[in-house]
Design a protein around this motif. Sequence first.
Motif, PDB file in Angstrom:
ATOM      1  N   GLU A 117       0.733  -1.259   0.232  1.00 62.96           N
ATOM      2  CA  GLU A 117       0.001  -0.039   0.039  1.00 62.96           C
ATOM      3  C   GLU A 117       0.925   1.252   0.195  1.00 62.96           C
ATOM      4  N   ARG A 118       1.909   1.438   0.679  1.00 58.22           N
ATOM      5  CA  ARG A 118       2.776   2.435   0.930  1.00 58.22           C
ATOM      6  C   ARG A 118       3.480   2.655  -0.594  1.00 58.22           C
ATOM      7  N   MET A 119       3.764   1.605  -1.342  1.00 60.68           N
ATOM      8  CA  MET A 119       4.380   1.506  -2.618  1.00 60.68           C
ATOM      9  C   MET A 119       3.309   2.167  -3.507  1.00 60.68           C
ATOM     10  N   GLU A 120       1.871   1.799  -3.470  1.00 64.90           N
ATOM     11  CA  GLU A 120       0.920   2.346  -4.337  1.00 64.90           C
ATOM     12  C   GLU A 120       0.892   3.837  -3.899  1.00 64.90           C
ATOM     13  N   GLN A 121       0.889   4.204  -2.870  1.00 58.21           N
ATOM     14  CA  GLN A 121       0.800   5.704  -2.529  1.00 58.21           C
ATOM     15  C   GLN A 121       1.982   6.370  -2.943  1.00 58.21           C
ATOM     16  N   ALA A 122       3.406   5.901  -2.964  1.00 59.09           N
ATOM     17  CA  ALA A 122       4.344   6.450  -3.552  1.00 59.09           C
ATOM     18  C   ALA A 122       4.442   6.623  -4.876  1.00 59.09           C
ATOM     19  N   ARG A 123       3.720   5.521  -5.679  1.00 57.37           N
ATOM     20  CA  ARG A 123       3.646   5.823  -7.349  1.00 57.37           C
ATOM     21  C   ARG A 123       2.652   6.743  -7.639  1.00 57.37           C
ATOM     22  N   ALA A 124       1.650   6.739  -6.829  1.00 54.42           N
ATOM     23  CA  ALA A 124       0.415   7.748  -7.164  1.00 54.42           C
ATOM     24  C   ALA A 124       1.198   9.076  -6.904  1.00 54.42           C
ATOM     25  N   LYS A 125       1.906   9.415  -5.807  1.00 50.95           N
ATOM     26  CA  LYS A 125       2.769  10.610  -5.714  1.00 50.95           C
ATOM     27  C   LYS A 125       3.711  11.039  -6.766  1.00 50.95           C
ATOM     28  N   LEU A 126       4.197   9.909  -7.244  1.00 49.34           N
ATOM     29  CA  LEU A 126       5.146  10.171  -8.249  1.00 49.34           C
ATOM     30  C   LEU A 126       4.654  10.626  -9.586  1.00 49.34           C
ATOM     31  N   ALA A 127       3.427  10.022  -9.858  1.00 48.81           N
ATOM     32  CA  ALA A 127       2.731  10.460 -10.959  1.00 48.81           C
ATOM     33  C   ALA A 127       2.048  11.923 -10.906  1.00 48.81           C
TER      34      ALA A 127
END
Length: 213
Positions: A117-127
């Motif tokens: 879930e943390r990785m998904e949040q990080a990817r969303a922020k990166l986008a």
Amino acid sequence: MSLKHAVLAALLEGEASGYDLAKLFDVSVADFWAATPQQLYRELERLSEAGLIAARVVQQERRPNKRMFTLTEAGRQDLVAYTAHPPKPTAVRDELMVQVQACDRGDTAAVRTHVRERMEQARAKLARYARMRERMLDGRDEAVYLREVERVGPYLTLLRGMAFEEENVRWGERALAILADRATDREAGAGTGGGASAARPAAEEIGRSAGQG
């Protein structure tokens, strides 16, 4: 650092309402300083009373009147003095890291889910950060942008936010692979799996992670 200086620095972008600043903190400042709208409005009142910002009321016909805030000369001088002081060391309080620390005696499967879930949040922020960078560059390459732009601070903080989230993704991939390998070793030691099938959990974990990118 207090919210005071984060607000003063944000107003370097120009005149803004409390609503404008709330959006700015949610998008452009969120990678290094968090604040709720309520905290922002309280701080704006304090800064106005201290003479570090000036407020004016804008009359609106179909909407409530709004207050617009700008930096005063005293506010600019306060920022100059503030930037001259050495910053305090970063204090990290990350609940996920406490859970990871205890994962060997806790619910490891749940911790692995939290990491994903943390990785998904990080990817969303990166986008989101990538879109912000694209808007900043406005068709220019970085070298041209850096020569032409008046203020480079917002771009540097954006790069820092991107680097932080990229590292969150890299660490998550590594952590998931290690946890999957340990689960495989335990299963093999208990006689519940072995041979070619023993490598599947780690491969599947990495595959799931890659599929979310």
